[in-house]
Write a protein that holds these residues in place. Structure first.
Motif, PDB file in Angstrom:
ATOM      1  N   TYR A  44       0.856  -1.192   0.000  1.00  0.00           N
ATOM      2  CA  TYR A  44       0.000   0.000   0.000  1.00  0.00           C
ATOM      3  C   TYR A  44       0.890   1.240   0.000  1.00  0.00           C
ATOM      4  N   VAL A  45       0.369   2.324  -0.594  1.00  0.00           N
ATOM      5  CA  VAL A  45       0.997   3.628  -0.446  1.00  0.00           C
ATOM      6  C   VAL A  45       0.088   4.406   0.502  1.00  0.00           C
ATOM      7  N   ILE A  46       0.630   4.743   1.634  1.00  0.00           N
ATOM      8  CA  ILE A  46      -0.144   5.405   2.683  1.00  0.00           C
ATOM      9  C   ILE A  46       0.265   6.872   2.737  1.00  0.00           C
ATOM     10  N   ARG A  47      -0.738   7.732   2.816  1.00  0.00           N
ATOM     11  CA  ARG A  47      -0.474   9.168   2.925  1.00  0.00           C
ATOM     12  C   ARG A  47      -0.926   9.625   4.308  1.00  0.00           C
ATOM     13  N   ALA A  48      -0.131  10.533   4.903  1.00  0.00           N
ATOM     14  CA  ALA A  48      -0.489  11.036   6.234  1.00  0.00           C
ATOM     15  C   ALA A  48       0.246  12.355   6.483  1.00  0.00           C
ATOM     16  N   GLU A  49      -0.240  13.078   7.461  1.00  0.00           N
ATOM     17  CA  GLU A  49       0.435  14.309   7.851  1.00  0.00           C
ATOM     18  C   GLU A  49       1.762  14.007   8.553  1.00  0.00           C
ATOM     19  N   GLU A  50       1.847  12.822   9.117  1.00  0.00           N
ATOM     20  CA  GLU A  50       3.043  12.434   9.850  1.00  0.00           C
ATOM     21  C   GLU A  50       4.147  12.015   8.873  1.00  0.00           C
ATOM     22  N   SER A  51       5.316  11.771   9.399  1.00  0.00           N
ATOM     23  CA  SER A  51       6.467  11.423   8.563  1.00  0.00           C
ATOM     24  C   SER A  51       6.339  10.010   7.989  1.00  0.00           C
ATOM     25  N   ALA A  52       7.120   9.722   6.932  1.00  0.00           N
ATOM     26  CA  ALA A  52       7.134   8.391   6.315  1.00  0.00           C
ATOM     27  C   ALA A  52       7.590   7.352   7.333  1.00  0.00           C
ATOM     28  N   GLU A  53       8.532   7.736   8.176  1.00  0.00           N
ATOM     29  CA  GLU A  53       9.026   6.809   9.204  1.00  0.00           C
ATOM     30  C   GLU A  53       7.899   6.425  10.163  1.00  0.00           C
ATOM     31  N   TYR A  54       7.086   7.416  10.525  1.00  0.00           N
ATOM     32  CA  TYR A  54       5.956   7.146  11.411  1.00  0.00           C
ATOM     33  C   TYR A  54       4.971   6.199  10.735  1.00  0.00           C
ATOM     34  N   ILE A  55       4.680   6.443   9.461  1.00  0.00           N
ATOM     35  CA  ILE A  55       3.745   5.582   8.714  1.00  0.00           C
ATOM     36  C   ILE A  55       4.260   4.139   8.708  1.00  0.00           C
ATOM     37  N   LYS A  56       5.567   3.955   8.475  1.00  0.00           N
ATOM     38  CA  LYS A  56       6.152   2.601   8.462  1.00  0.00           C
ATOM     39  C   LYS A  56       6.066   1.954   9.840  1.00  0.00           C
ATOM     40  N   GLN A  57       6.220   2.786  10.880  1.00  0.00           N
ATOM     41  CA  GLN A  57       6.140   2.272  12.252  1.00  0.00           C
ATOM     42  C   GLN A  57       4.720   1.767  12.544  1.00  0.00           C
ATOM     43  N   VAL A  58       3.711   2.505  12.079  1.00  0.00           N
ATOM     44  CA  VAL A  58       2.315   2.097  12.289  1.00  0.00           C
ATOM     45  C   VAL A  58       2.034   0.800  11.519  1.00  0.00           C
ATOM     46  N   ALA A  59       2.536   0.710  10.294  1.00  0.00           N
ATOM     47  CA  ALA A  59       2.339  -0.513   9.501  1.00  0.00           C
ATOM     48  C   ALA A  59       2.993  -1.708  10.184  1.00  0.00           C
ATOM     49  N   LYS A  60       4.150  -1.494  10.773  1.00  0.00           N
ATOM     50  CA  LYS A  60       4.849  -2.570  11.497  1.00  0.00           C
ATOM     51  C   LYS A  60       3.998  -3.047  12.668  1.00  0.00           C
ATOM     52  N   CYS A  61       3.392  -2.086  13.358  1.00  0.00           N
ATOM     53  CA  CYS A  61       2.527  -2.417  14.501  1.00  0.00           C
ATOM     54  C   CYS A  61       1.329  -3.257  14.036  1.00  0.00           C
ATOM     55  N   VAL A  62       0.718  -2.890  12.921  1.00  0.00           N
ATOM     56  CA  VAL A  62      -0.422  -3.641  12.377  1.00  0.00           C
ATOM     57  C   VAL A  62       0.025  -5.059  12.023  1.00  0.00           C
ATOM     58  N   ASN A  63       1.193  -5.187  11.370  1.00  0.00           N
ATOM     59  CA  ASN A  63       1.700  -6.529  11.008  1.00  0.00           C
ATOM     60  C   ASN A  63       1.983  -7.366  12.245  1.00  0.00           C
ATOM     61  N   GLN A  64       2.508  -6.738  13.302  1.00  0.00           N
ATOM     62  CA  GLN A  64       2.751  -7.485  14.548  1.00  0.00           C
ATOM     63  C   GLN A  64       1.434  -7.996  15.130  1.00  0.00           C
ATOM     64  N   GLU A  65       0.399  -7.157  15.077  1.00  0.00           N
ATOM     65  CA  GLU A  65      -0.897  -7.581  15.605  1.00  0.00           C
ATOM     66  C   GLU A  65      -1.446  -8.736  14.774  1.00  0.00           C
ATOM     67  N   ILE A  66      -1.269  -8.681  13.453  1.00  0.00           N
ATOM     68  CA  ILE A  66      -1.716  -9.774  12.573  1.00  0.00           C
ATOM     69  C   ILE A  66      -0.973 -11.062  12.926  1.00  0.00           C
ATOM     70  N   GLU A  67       0.335 -10.934  13.158  1.00  0.00           N
ATOM     71  CA  GLU A  67       1.131 -12.115  13.535  1.00  0.00           C
ATOM     72  C   GLU A  67       0.641 -12.711  14.846  1.00  0.00           C
ATOM     73  N   GLU A  68       0.320 -11.842  15.815  1.00  0.00           N
ATOM     74  CA  GLU A  68      -0.164 -12.335  17.118  1.00  0.00           C
ATOM     75  C   GLU A  68      -1.475 -13.107  16.946  1.00  0.00           C
ATOM     76  N   VAL A  69      -2.384 -12.540  16.155  1.00  0.00           N
ATOM     77  CA  VAL A  69      -3.662 -13.216  15.937  1.00  0.00           C
ATOM     78  C   VAL A  69      -3.426 -14.538  15.210  1.00  0.00           C
ATOM     79  N   THR A  70      -2.531 -14.542  14.222  1.00  0.00           N
ATOM     80  CA  THR A  70      -2.228 -15.753  13.461  1.00  0.00           C
ATOM     81  C   THR A  70      -1.591 -16.809  14.371  1.00  0.00           C
ATOM     82  N   GLU A  71      -0.669 -16.379  15.266  1.00  0.00           N
ATOM     83  CA  GLU A  71       0.016 -17.323  16.165  1.00  0.00           C
ATOM     84  C   GLU A  71      -0.945 -17.989  17.146  1.00  0.00           C
ATOM     85  N   LYS A  72      -2.049 -17.307  17.433  1.00  0.00           N
ATOM     86  CA  LYS A  72      -3.020 -17.882  18.368  1.00  0.00           C
ATOM     87  C   LYS A  72      -3.846 -18.980  17.698  1.00  0.00           C
TER      88      LYS A  72
END
Length: 178
Positions: free
Chosen positions: A27-55
């Motif tokens: 995805y290409v995500i647009r936000a007022e925040e920095s690109a680094e912040y956007i990548k950090q949020v995406a990482k958090c979402v992927n971690q949550e997906i991994e947690e749900v998958t691991e369960k």
């Protein structure tokens, strides 16, 4: 944040954008925040997906994303509650600090009043001490004069006794001659 779906949106607003991979899709995500912040949020979402998958949840992709969204929303609200608790504690501490500041001001005022009283008493004490020293000097001087007078008195008394003795002898001799 928004997902950039076509090139028409690019460059219209001063938003940052970042290309991220979430759950295997790019995805290409647009936000007022920095690109680094956007990548950090995406990482958090992927971690949550991994947690749900691991369960071991065997869910469709949509249900998986709904569950992930629910978990993130849950975390968000709990974080907000925690933040509110911290704000309340800060407010309590601010009230406590305000009371302590007021007590400090009162104690400072009381201290200043006591300091003035102390200085006044110290001045009175110095005056009384000076008066005592003056009286002590006079007392010592008078004692010295009294000692001199006592010595003179004792000498005069001794002479009186000697004269009285001579007089008594004279009277006794005078009586014998009669």
């Amino acid at each position: 944040m928004s997902i950039e779906e076509n090139e028409d949106q690019a460059g219209k607003e001063p938003f940052e954008k970042a290309k991220v991979n979430i759950f295997g899709d790019e995805y290409v995500i647009r936000a007022e925040e920095s690109a680094e912040y956007i990548k950090q949020v995406a990482k958090c979402v992927n971690q949550e997906i991994e947690e749900v998958t691991e369960k071991g949840a065997r869910l469709s992709r949509v249900k998986m994303m709904v569950l992930v969204a629910m978990n993130l929303a849950d975390r968000y609200y709990k974080t907000q509650e925690h933040e509110q608790e911290i704000k309340n504690k800060i407010l309590d501490k601010e009230e406590e600090l305000e009371k302590l500041t007021e007590q400090y001001k009162e104690l400072t005022k009381e201290y200043n009043n006591l300091q003035k009283e102390h200085n006044s008493l110290k001045t009175k004490y110095k005056k009384l001490q000076q008066r005592y020293d003056d009286l002590d000097k006079k007392h010592k001087k008078l004692r010295g004069e009294r000692n001199k007078f006592e010595k003179k008195y004792n000498n005069l008394q001794q002479k009186y006794k000697e004269l009285d003795n001579e007089y008594q002898k004279f009277l006794m001799e005078f009586d014998r001659e009669d």
